[in-house]
Design a protein around this motif. Sequence first.
Motif, short mmCIF file in Angstrom:
data_model
loop_
_atom_site.label_atom_id
_atom_site.label_comp_id
_atom_site.label_asym_id
_atom_site.label_seq_id
_atom_site.Cartn_x
_atom_site.Cartn_y
_atom_site.Cartn_z
N TYR A 171 2.92 -11.09 4.64
CA TYR A 171 3.35 -10.61 5.42
C TYR A 171 4.35 -9.98 5.63
N HIS A 172 5.07 -9.31 4.69
CA HIS A 172 6.54 -8.59 5.15
C HIS A 172 6.76 -7.08 4.99
N PRO A 173 6.75 -6.89 6.43
CA PRO A 173 6.92 -5.61 6.22
C PRO A 173 8.02 -5.09 5.73
N GLU A 174 9.54 -5.48 5.64
CA GLU A 174 10.24 -4.83 5.11
C GLU A 174 10.66 -5.30 4.29
N ASN A 175 9.50 -5.64 3.20
CA ASN A 175 8.93 -5.00 1.80
C ASN A 175 7.46 -4.52 1.29
N GLY A 176 7.51 -4.20 2.64
CA GLY A 176 6.39 -3.27 2.70
C GLY A 176 5.07 -3.96 2.21
N THR A 177 5.07 -5.28 1.86
CA THR A 177 3.55 -5.85 1.85
C THR A 177 2.60 -6.47 3.61
N TYR A 178 1.91 -6.71 3.46
CA TYR A 178 0.91 -6.89 5.23
C TYR A 178 -0.25 -7.85 4.23
N VAL A 179 -0.61 -8.30 3.22
CA VAL A 179 -1.57 -8.99 2.88
C VAL A 179 -2.26 -8.88 1.18
N ASP A 180 -1.66 -10.44 0.52
CA ASP A 180 -2.77 -10.31 -0.63
C ASP A 180 -3.39 -10.46 -1.22
N LEU A 181 -4.19 -9.38 -1.06
CA LEU A 181 -6.11 -8.74 -0.96
C LEU A 181 -6.57 -9.74 -2.44
N ILE A 182 -5.64 -10.39 -3.18
CA ILE A 182 -6.17 -10.77 -4.43
C ILE A 182 -6.29 -11.70 -4.33
N ALA B 125 -14.92 -23.83 5.94
CA ALA B 125 -13.52 -23.96 6.73
C ALA B 125 -12.16 -24.00 5.99
N ALA B 126 -12.59 -24.94 4.96
CA ALA B 126 -11.68 -25.62 4.24
C ALA B 126 -11.21 -23.40 3.68
N GLY B 127 -12.02 -22.46 3.13
CA GLY B 127 -11.45 -21.33 2.55
C GLY B 127 -11.21 -20.67 3.75
N VAL B 128 -11.85 -20.37 4.65
CA VAL B 128 -10.69 -20.23 6.01
C VAL B 128 -9.31 -20.33 5.75
N ALA B 129 -8.55 -21.59 6.08
CA ALA B 129 -7.71 -21.87 6.68
C ALA B 129 -6.93 -21.63 5.20
N ALA B 130 -7.66 -21.72 4.02
CA ALA B 130 -6.98 -21.30 3.13
C ALA B 130 -6.84 -19.73 2.79
N LEU B 131 -7.63 -18.82 2.99
CA LEU B 131 -7.61 -17.76 2.84
C LEU B 131 -6.38 -17.13 3.40
N PHE B 132 -6.02 -17.54 4.96
CA PHE B 132 -5.51 -16.75 6.33
C PHE B 132 -3.79 -17.64 4.99
N PHE B 133 -3.65 -18.69 4.72
CA PHE B 133 -1.81 -18.90 4.55
C PHE B 133 -2.31 -18.21 3.12
N ALA B 134 -2.96 -18.06 2.15
CA ALA B 134 -2.75 -17.25 0.80
C ALA B 134 -2.58 -16.07 1.36
N GLY B 135 -3.22 -15.63 1.88
CA GLY B 135 -2.65 -14.19 1.85
C GLY B 135 -1.94 -13.73 3.05
N PHE B 136 -1.43 -14.34 4.21
CA PHE B 136 -0.51 -14.15 4.68
C PHE B 136 0.98 -14.31 4.99
N PHE B 137 1.03 -15.42 3.83
CA PHE B 137 2.68 -16.04 4.10
C PHE B 137 2.75 -15.88 2.70
N PRO B 138 4.23 -15.25 2.41
CA PRO B 138 5.12 -15.93 1.94
C PRO B 138 5.20 -17.00 1.15
N PHE C 172 -0.86 -2.13 -8.28
CA PHE C 172 -1.42 -2.36 -7.34
C PHE C 172 -0.58 -1.76 -5.77
N PRO C 173 -1.62 -1.45 -4.58
CA PRO C 173 -1.07 -1.57 -3.56
C PRO C 173 -0.10 -2.09 -3.19
N GLN C 174 1.17 -1.52 -2.14
CA GLN C 174 2.22 -2.61 -2.20
C GLN C 174 2.39 -2.89 -1.50
N ALA C 175 1.48 -2.81 0.17
CA ALA C 175 0.69 -2.82 1.05
C ALA C 175 0.26 -4.16 1.14
#
Length: 460
Positions: free
Chosen positions: A144-155, A352-365, A136-139
């Motif tokens: 979001y963690h540019p030092e590790n080359g990751t920006y969003v957790d697409l899955i 609304a719940a989905g949008v909030a969860a999507l934001f945290f799941a996708g962009f936060f380690p 799977f593409p690293q990005a």
Amino acid sequence: MDLFRKKEINLNQASEMKKELKTSDLIMLGIGAIIGTGIFVVTGVAANQNAGPALSLSFVLAAVVVVLSGLSFAEFASRIPVIGGPYAYLYVVFGEFAAWLTGWLLIGEFLLAVSSVASGWSGYVRGFLESTGIRFPQALSGGYHPENGTYVDLIAVLVVIFVTYVVSLEAKKALRLNNIMVFVKFGIIALFIVVGIFFVKPDNWQPFMPFGFSGVLDGAALVFFAFLGFDAVAMAAEEVKNPQKDVPRGIIGSILIATILYIIVTLILTGIVPFTELGVTDPVAFAMRYIGHGTVGAVIAVGAILTLLTVTISMMYSLARLLFAVSKDGLLPKFMTEIDKKHRTPKKATYAAGVAALFFAGFFPLNILAELTNIMALAYLMLVSLGLLKMRRMFGKPKAGEFKVPFVPVLPIVSIFTCIVLMLRLQAVTWIVFGIVMVIGLVIYFSYGYQHSKMNEHSK
């Protein structure tokens, strides 16, 4: 400013939601929310770093705390069977400010749980794809963690979108998929038990308590996360045929079944693999590979990928109902109170719940979020136990046919004490983040919620 204005519950008020759920649906909902990351992820790390083979005792201690809280939940759910769970309960006995704090803690718990499980699910899927030669593409493979080359957790983003859609359908349809996955979950746990029990070496249980009793307590503070989800049952009260009886049965039943499974799996797991080698993210599948049953391990890994969906479905279901309940009282924007005419579900609250969860799941380690989820849950469980004591003083003992907590006030006080003990075992950074989250909640209440509250309108 009246922070203690209380809400009166009209149990005869007609609900716009379908009343079609039974005890079996609620137990499945509870098990779907509870049994997931606890067995498939947390057990290995907790045994390796905290409790060793005594992790089974950690689960027992955590279960005692959960059962004590579950008893208070059950009586509240029997006597005040409305949507919103502990948020609604404390609105009745303590008033609006305590209700908002409880609701805010619950929103945080469910939101973080949905996001963290989605991220964990993503890790399982990526691992499975890599084992088949698909990279799977690293990005797109992490927060979001540019030092590790990751920006969003697409899955993770995609699974949150899928779960949001499922939960926006009729409750029965959403929970039907959940029930199917719960049976799959039981199947792979049974497979692990049946195969693994023949490879248990009692020598692996020695020393049983390598980190002492302190390690057992630390383990309990961590694996408490594995029991979260039983409160999802209380959120479904307005969609239950006979809430006075079915909701308490659903709460207690799901906790007891989960506890038994956790203890059995932990004993077998630490009996197969020395605890020093369990610092892995897929301990159950790893144990099968450890004894040379790689095929069984692969089946368990695929099963875990499928069944972790049940946790996200159950938590998303509960988060949407909670947002609906809080918005209905005016403490959050009113657009989330709309009921979809076709499915008769709070679709906008779900989105609304989905949008909030999507934001945290996708962009936060989500490194510390398991502990943060725990401290938020333990804090509101203390409020629920205090609320039970207040409810008994306000309304007396339960009537015939309603669930009754035995040995009041002793058990609620013990529940409060055990919650405090587990909270004190958590890291200092967890307390700091917890404090920041609570300050944000206070700002939202005093800048928006208090002025827009329906209780504020009644007082004019």
